[in-house]
Design a protein around this motif. Structure first.
Motif, PDB file in Angstrom:
ATOM      1  N   LEU C 162       0.868  -1.183   0.000  1.00 39.37           N
ATOM      2  CA  LEU C 162       0.000   0.000   0.000  1.00 39.37           C
ATOM      3  C   LEU C 162       0.902   1.229   0.000  1.00 39.37           C
ATOM      4  CD1 LEU C 162      -2.739  -1.065   2.579  1.00 39.37           C
ATOM      5  CD2 LEU C 162      -3.015  -0.825   0.117  1.00 39.37           C
ATOM      6  N   THR C 163       1.191   1.722  -1.190  1.00 39.45           N
ATOM      7  CA  THR C 163       2.149   2.825  -1.278  1.00 39.45           C
ATOM      8  C   THR C 163       1.521   4.080  -1.850  1.00 39.45           C
ATOM      9  OG1 THR C 163       2.837   1.964  -3.418  1.00 39.45           O
ATOM     10  CG2 THR C 163       4.135   1.312  -1.494  1.00 39.45           C
ATOM     11  N   GLU C 164       0.420   3.930  -2.552  1.00 39.64           N
ATOM     12  CA  GLU C 164      -0.243   5.114  -3.102  1.00 39.64           C
ATOM     13  C   GLU C 164      -1.674   5.170  -2.603  1.00 39.64           C
ATOM     14  OE1 GLU C 164       0.720   6.804  -6.707  1.00 39.64           O
ATOM     15  OE2 GLU C 164       1.943   5.113  -7.379  1.00 39.64           O
ATOM     16  N   GLU C 165      -2.219   6.354  -2.722  1.00 43.22           N
ATOM     17  CA  GLU C 165      -3.578   6.589  -2.238  1.00 43.22           C
ATOM     18  C   GLU C 165      -4.539   5.453  -2.618  1.00 43.22           C
ATOM     19  OE1 GLU C 165      -5.464  10.096  -3.750  1.00 43.22           O
ATOM     20  OE2 GLU C 165      -5.044  11.139  -1.872  1.00 43.22           O
ATOM     21  N   ILE C 223      -6.476   7.076   2.622  1.00 38.17           N
ATOM     22  CA  ILE C 223      -7.590   6.244   2.140  1.00 38.17           C
ATOM     23  C   ILE C 223      -8.824   7.123   2.033  1.00 38.17           C
ATOM     24  CG2 ILE C 223      -9.045   4.237   2.613  1.00 38.17           C
ATOM     25  CD1 ILE C 223      -6.756   3.079   4.266  1.00 38.17           C
ATOM     26  N   ASN C 224      -9.354   7.240   0.827  1.00 39.56           N
ATOM     27  CA  ASN C 224     -10.566   8.026   0.615  1.00 39.56           C
ATOM     28  C   ASN C 224     -11.754   7.095   0.512  1.00 39.56           C
ATOM     29  OD1 ASN C 224      -9.329  10.623   0.449  1.00 39.56           O
ATOM     30  ND2 ASN C 224      -8.579  10.068  -1.590  1.00 39.56           N
ATOM     31  N   SER C 240     -12.435  -1.104  -3.930  1.00 42.81           N
ATOM     32  CA  SER C 240     -11.208  -0.409  -3.522  1.00 42.81           C
ATOM     33  C   SER C 240     -10.212  -0.496  -4.666  1.00 42.81           C
ATOM     34  CB  SER C 240     -10.601  -1.084  -2.280  1.00 42.81           C
ATOM     35  OG  SER C 240     -11.555  -1.202  -1.248  1.00 42.81           O
ATOM     36  N   TYR C 241      -9.521   0.592  -4.927  1.00 39.11           N
ATOM     37  CA  TYR C 241      -8.465   0.499  -5.945  1.00 39.11           C
ATOM     38  C   TYR C 241      -7.303   1.405  -5.588  1.00 39.11           C
ATOM     39  CZ  TYR C 241     -10.858   4.604  -8.040  1.00 39.11           C
ATOM     40  OH  TYR C 241     -11.465   5.811  -8.249  1.00 39.11           O
ATOM     41  N   THR C 242      -6.143   0.950  -6.043  1.00 35.77           N
ATOM     42  CA  THR C 242      -4.916   1.709  -5.812  1.00 35.77           C
ATOM     43  C   THR C 242      -3.931   1.323  -6.902  1.00 35.77           C
ATOM     44  OG1 THR C 242      -3.287   2.334  -4.125  1.00 35.77           O
ATOM     45  CG2 THR C 242      -3.832  -0.016  -4.282  1.00 35.77           C
ATOM     46  N   TYR C 293      -3.984   0.044 -12.125  1.00 34.89           N
ATOM     47  CA  TYR C 293      -4.707  -0.091 -10.859  1.00 34.89           C
ATOM     48  C   TYR C 293      -5.062  -1.538 -10.553  1.00 34.89           C
ATOM     49  CZ  TYR C 293      -5.333   4.942 -11.068  1.00 34.89           C
ATOM     50  OH  TYR C 293      -5.107   6.295 -11.108  1.00 34.89           O
ATOM     51  N   LEU C 294      -4.972  -1.858  -9.284  1.00 26.84           N
ATOM     52  CA  LEU C 294      -5.547  -3.115  -8.809  1.00 26.84           C
ATOM     53  C   LEU C 294      -6.880  -2.780  -8.148  1.00 26.84           C
ATOM     54  CD1 LEU C 294      -5.315  -6.184  -8.299  1.00 26.84           C
ATOM     55  CD2 LEU C 294      -4.287  -5.612  -6.089  1.00 26.84           C
TER      56      LEU C 294
END
Lengths: 334, 334, 334, 334
Positions: C162-165, C223-224, C240-242, C293-294
């Protein structure tokens, strides 16, 4: 008629029928809304309560009564209409259209007229007595289930054909119970649910029986009514049946003829469904002869033809406007 | 009994009742699913069709019939069960539980047993004839509306108290119509909608009348039934009424006594609602005396007590298991 | 283990999570319900409040606390659990499973354990820390949205990925808001409606962030979260995606491996839908790589895996029972 | 203007958008419906397909094209509009309003105009380019999700304020998928359900991006969009957010100013809900500053402002009528 502008006041404007009336009158070509009265919401914009009206009106609720109106709609609860009129000291020249049940029936009467609060209230079912309504000063607007059931049975009563017991079942949407919070109005309870209530003892039976007896010479038989709470918000669908000697063709002829001059009632040849009338002032009827029984399916939107739309229809008749003025509504259909 | 393991096969496993049966049998302590037959889905994992079973089973649909089973559930359409048995050449030792209507009734019979395909099918309503079911080899599983209406009227028939016309209205969820795509199964149509169908002519009336006549000595009177399609997926709620000399207390005594040994039927003192039984094998009854009428409200889950759950209940009886085995289900309640 | 019988008490048994817990514990093979506490319903049968339990239990609500229990479930509102424990003077030997948020997180901690009311509460997400739960005395049961979102992100956090928003949207059923009557719980409002609330400010974000930070060494990014109120009663579905360097295959491998020993979490290859998990204790996950994105879709039943079912799962772990005991539930599916 | 009567033809009149257009045009003060074309329903009354129109129109579907019309609405599927125009050989003088996506965008363009079938189609989003529409001959009517998302972002694009990634989630009703029968349109599946689809890959993103790039000088950033299928029939609600330096007051000022002359867009101070716009041509916007993010909630009725209502709005502009003519619709509200 194009130039006629009726000044209308609404009492009890914060409830469901008040809101529905506002939605209709704001688009009515011959009406100017003089004021919207609400004790609970006085001083607030109308669109804070009826949120879909944001952008449509800048009206505020008021707790003052303006007497400079041509017609006053009473959208308050049962009992409260009578109390209001007793207290309000309104000039007799203001026409009253009362949406409560306070002046709908009176045990002793054979006519669909009730006297109360020093006024005479004509029962406002145009398909029963349009001419009396046109001449009337005050209107008792019918109940929602009562409208759906009466429109299913009126042609039979007119021909003295209600001779054997009538069985009725009907399902109503949640708005029929108003905006009060209660366990049976809780979404988690009502979604996907069904229940009956007031089985064989619904209060609209008085109103229905009185109306039918006004039309029919012989005594109106027993009417059994099973009401259901349905998992939807708008509308009422009723199925009524009774033994009848009429054939399918005779029944269609009778009903077609009876309603031929009534713009809001249509007879469907195919099996109808409730959403054909939702968000309109229509009543749809369907006739089926099954063995010895005549089955009549009837459906209305409880807030429109079953309340505020019928009130506007009555207003149109009271003021000599076209009966459909302001009531050509786009169905939601889905 | 703890060690008993019944080998069960399912024919027509890709439909709604087949899926519901799988949900039940996968958790049944005494059942091993030998195979799930489906012509349309053969070769595919069961969880691709019944997606909620992902993680619960690695079974695949097959188009082969294994004869090494103790019981075979037929979850195919009306007419197809008879065709299947005629073609399949199954040994008589395999017990059959048929969920279609193919062996439910036979005009000429006074007993709730039907002969067909060289077999004798006992009508599988445990509250009617539990002892006959225990002795039976093959079962005709009752219809959903038929179950709800029969459970409302059985105690009256047993006492020869059905003497005057019976009026019934009932609302069913969408799963009653199966998984086929059709206009009345389209979400955009059915959401928030209501309609009646087969008014006074529903096919379950034959089944109901036969059962009641098995119990009652005098002739069973006319039964009028108005079915509705409701805006929900699971469940059936019916309201039945007829003239009756029973008092409220006598009716409660009669029904309480009749159902005292039947674990899935309960009598509710307060007005019930459909979601009290959804996703369970229960039938809930409510009794009201209104004037001269006795009103009985009954409700079941159409896929459980009205189909696959009752099939499991019958299997339990056929094999001498506890009647509730595998059927203590958590209600969804909301 | 078959013989083990745990004496359980429930405090706040008249609410939604209390009712759901009763539905589960009544069928649990190793539990005996010692008492059900409710201030508002004391003295009344449990089935008058939880009407689907008619026929299943003769328990009455009580306002007395029995101390002869092995485990106490707190199903009271946020804040009230702490108050209850401060006032109740319970022996430390009684295990507590608290379903409120009172002991779920603590700003200063890096571990998913909170101290309060002279007790240590282990955060009861078995997929995060099953071994700690097995050794624990008291459990803080996770929030519903928090469960769905954490299960979507745990495997990434464990690998420091988990490295990006992270962007999350999720829709919840109405039972998540409890049984209180309020405008957004009114059927006429909520049916066919949708609205967002607490956008980017939902209280579960604290709980989620703490958990993820316990797993991941580097700092968990922003986390938005956009929560929606949906027109259904049960369940939560989140997307959820990042940005992620994982390929589709690597993601499936990671999640499959992470959850391989967790019986309630399944990975669906095909696009899932909420009703696959409704009325079960399952969490279903679906993985999609879209560009950089995942995307992880996760879904649970808010009252089961999101509340009372997870509480039972925690109880099973606390007492050395099989993790799935009493939690093999038939899905409603429709 | 009162006397102006536009002759309109509808191609593809049997589908959902065709039906909705009929509902609107039948009540439009300046329109006469010349014909309703349908290959599948030719020769049948319009009210047999659009059953709510029983009593409102005696029109029949036809499979002939009349060229004596002023405007032709194409309500056929994506791809079929282009095919129709290639085959039909219509005079250039007939104005075309195409509701499909066939002429909505073109990768190479920086202007919201697309050339095809020897015609120039102006993208019909009045809030983007009302003046161009007034001068246009042919209109490409926007998509439903595209309308809701564009109206949420246009004021930012106009001020070159879309500089960082935009996150959007949105939920659509079932009518957005048309009247075709499919598993996700089955009532038993969709009722009480939710699912996402085309996550981060919805086809409307092209249309949205092109429009925003027409307005904004600097490059429009990445837009991520998660669409959901909701358990309701009508409407779309979207939540969009992006980092922004605007304060709450500045955002309100910007949006209020941008939409001040657009009669169908309103800004709600309080949190809105979808049913405020259902069955109307309105778009409702709500603005919230949360930390560094500006959150814009937008909602429309997918069949009205998202399709047929916007088509009528475009027709009004093409013919110099008042923009709201025929579009002052009573909200259903419930």
């Amino acid at each position: 008629m194009g130039g006629l502008s009726i000044k209308a006041g609404i009492v009890g404007g914060a409830g469901y029928t008040g809101g529905e009336l506002l939605r209709l009158l704001l688009n009515h070509p011959n009406v100017e809304i003089a004021f919207v009265h609400s004790n609970s919401q006085a001083g607030k914009p109308v669109y804070e309560t009826h949120k879909d009206l944001l952008g449509d009106t800048d009206l505020y609720f008021t707790d003052e009564l303006h007497q400079d109106v041509d017609v006053l709609f009473l959208c308050v609860g049962h009992g409260a209409a009578k109390q209001f009129l007793e207290a309000a000291q309104l000039p007799a020249s203001i026409k009253i259209i009362d949406l409560s049940q306070d002046f709908r029936w009176n045990e002793s009467l054979k006519e669909a007229v009730v006297t109360g609060c020093e006024r005479e209230f004509v029962y406002g079912l145009p398909e029963l007595q349009r001419e009396s309504i046109k001449q009337a000063q005050h209107i008792a607007n019918p109940g929602c289930f009562a409208t759906a059931i009466q429109l299913a049975l009126l042609p039979l009563a007119q021909q003295n054909l209600l001779t054997e017991e009538v069985q009725v079942s009907g399902i109503t949407g949640s708005t029929g119970a108003g905006q009060g919070l209660s366990p049976t109005a809780h979404y988690s309870w009502r979604e996907g649910n069904i229940s009956n209530y007031k089985v064989l003892s619904h209060q609209h039976l008085h109103e229905i029986r009185r109306t039918l007896q006004c039309m029919q010479e012989n005594e109106v038989p027993n009417i059994n009514f099973v009401p259901y709470r349905g998992a939807f918000t708008r509308g009422i669908l009723c199925t009524s049946y009774t033994r009848s000697h009429l054939s399918q063709a005779e029944a269609e002829e009778l009903y077609g003829s009876f309603y031929s001059t009534h713009p809001f009632v249509s007879i469907s040849k195919s099996t109808p469904d409730l959403k054909q009338v939702v968000n309109t002032n229509k009543c749809l009827l369907h006739l089926q002869k099954q063995g010895n029984y005549l089955v009549v399916t009837s459906m209305i939107d409880n807030l429109v033809k079953g309340a505020s739309g019928q009130a506007v229809q009555n207003m149109n008749l009271l003021f000599g406007l076209e009966e459909q003025a302001g009531l050509r509504l786009k169905a939601s259909a889905f």
